[in-house]
Design an enzyme around this catalytic site. Structure first.
Site, PDB file in Angstrom:
ATOM      1  N   CYS A 123       0.831  -1.204   0.000  1.00 39.27           N
ATOM      2  CA  CYS A 123       0.000   0.000   0.000  1.00 39.27           C
ATOM      3  C   CYS A 123       0.868   1.257   0.000  1.00 39.27           C
ATOM      4  CB  CYS A 123      -0.918  -0.017   1.226  1.00 39.27           C
ATOM      5  SG  CYS A 123      -1.892   1.474   1.371  1.00 39.27           S
ATOM      6  N   CYS A 126      -0.530   4.128   2.159  1.00 42.21           N
ATOM      7  CA  CYS A 126      -0.383   3.945   3.612  1.00 42.21           C
ATOM      8  C   CYS A 126       1.075   4.143   4.029  1.00 42.21           C
ATOM      9  CB  CYS A 126      -0.780   2.537   4.041  1.00 42.21           C
ATOM     10  SG  CYS A 126      -2.202   1.857   3.228  1.00 42.21           S
ATOM     11  N   ASP A 127       2.008   3.579   3.275  1.00 45.51           N
ATOM     12  CA  ASP A 127       3.399   3.493   3.738  1.00 45.51           C
ATOM     13  C   ASP A 127       4.371   4.391   2.966  1.00 45.51           C
ATOM     14  OD1 ASP A 127       2.480   1.554   5.463  1.00 45.51           O
ATOM     15  OD2 ASP A 127       2.981  -0.099   4.123  1.00 45.51           O
TER      16      ASP A 127
END
Ligand code: NAP
Length: 296
Positions: A123, A126-127
């Site tokens: 992701c 997200c990261d």
């Protein structure tokens, strides 16, 4: 969530059962550009709006793992990690899960799972921020891979896009934007064949499918964006699935069991897009409402 909106508006009591978080795959998309009427919206914002809309209309939301569905004729039982739910109709909207490198090559399963959160991620939204100013690589050539690459190219010093063919499956417009970026390098006709690093990822081995040549790419992050696989095996008592695991259901979203419907990426279909998933939600909920009416 679209099914819940339509279910509520059709005057039915609707419960959404979700294992992880609302939104599914789209929650990880940084910028949705192709949903009709919305020029730019993040997957998170879009999902949150849908969630709020469903709740405002009176739908209920429950965090639980759906374990199985049983058909009792005029009612169905959904067995979940939090107890059994009885319903007149069930819409399966199970989507699909990320395909991992380990699913593709057993040799990569151990190294990949050992480095999840330590360089390996699924992701970028997200990261991605953990890799600001660093080098990242993306495995895959679909829209997720290309969108992720575009997002990362704005924050990373270098982004490699490793794809097994010389043509991308994802949008040519995004591919062109990436090709114009100085810090993006396409590594085509190539597969990730090795994951390097002990405590954290330090690089990947890439093998060119045409020449057999191996190359080590030093990278801080590897984002795996190789598509999804469905997970419907627990429902085969009530629906048929194809050889890839998708639920047999056409544009009407009906399955072999009256009152059980399949909506979105989990069903057999040609186009798996946000728009078509939302469309299925509406179709399935209206069909479920009509089915419930037919019981009376
Ligand atoms: P996808 O379209 O299925 O693409 C998966 C990619 O992974 C493909 O390029 C595929 O290569 C590659 N791949 C699959 N198995 C592989 C293997 N064993 N080894 C190496 N590479 C492999 O998945 P996605 O990109 O996650 O997109 C899923 C759906 O969501 C699509 O319909 C997509 O259009 C949609 N989506 C839309 C947006 C948007 O509209 N903004 C954003 C994200 C996703 P091949 O191309 O060679 O098969």
């Amino acid at each position: 969530m679209t099914a819940a909106i339509y279910g509520q508006r059709a005057g039915k009591t609707t419960l959404m059962i979700e294992e992880l978080s609302y939104g599914g795959q789209i929650i990880n998309t940084p910028d949705i550009e192709n949903y009709p009427g919305l020029m730019h919206v993040s997957g998170f914002d879009y999902s949150t709006k849908l969630y709020e809309q469903a709740l405002e209309l009176g739908a209920k939301f429950m965090f639980a793992q759906a374990v199985s569905v049983e058909d009792k004729g005029s009612f169905k039982i959904v067995r979940t990690s939090e107890g059994d739910i009885e319903a007149k109709s069930v819409i399966l909207a199970t989507g699909a899960k990320n395909r991992t490198l380990g699913m593709v090559s057993a040799e990569l399963a151990g190294p990949e799972s050992g480095l999840v959160g330590k360089g390996v991620s699924y992701c970028a939204t997200c990261d991605g921020m953990f890799y600001r100013g660093k080098v990242t690589a993306i495995a895959g050539g679909g829209n997720t891979a290309l969108d992720d690459a575009l997002f990362l190219s704005n924050i990373c010093s270098k982004v490699y896009v490793i794809h097994r063919r010389d043509e991308f499956r994802g949008s040519p417009v995004t591919a062109q934007k990436l090709a114009a970026k100085e810090n993006v390098e396409f590594v085509l006709n190539s597969n990730v064949t090795g994951i390097i690093g002990e405590e954290k990822l330090t690089g990947v081995e890439v093998t060119n499918k045409l020449s057999g040549e191996k190359r080590i790419i030093e990278t801080d992050g590897l984002f795996v964006a190789m598509g999804q696989v469905p997970d419907n095996s627990r429902y085969t008592n009530v629906v048929d699935i194809d050889d890839k695991g998708y639920i047999f259901a056409g544009e009407t979203c009906t399955t072999k069991t009256p009152g059980i419907f399949a909506a979105g990426d989990c069903r057999t279909k040609e186009v798996r897009q946000l728009t078509t998933a939302a469309s299925d939600g509406a179709v399935a909920a209206l069909a479920a409402a009509a089915y419930i009416e037919s019981l009376n």
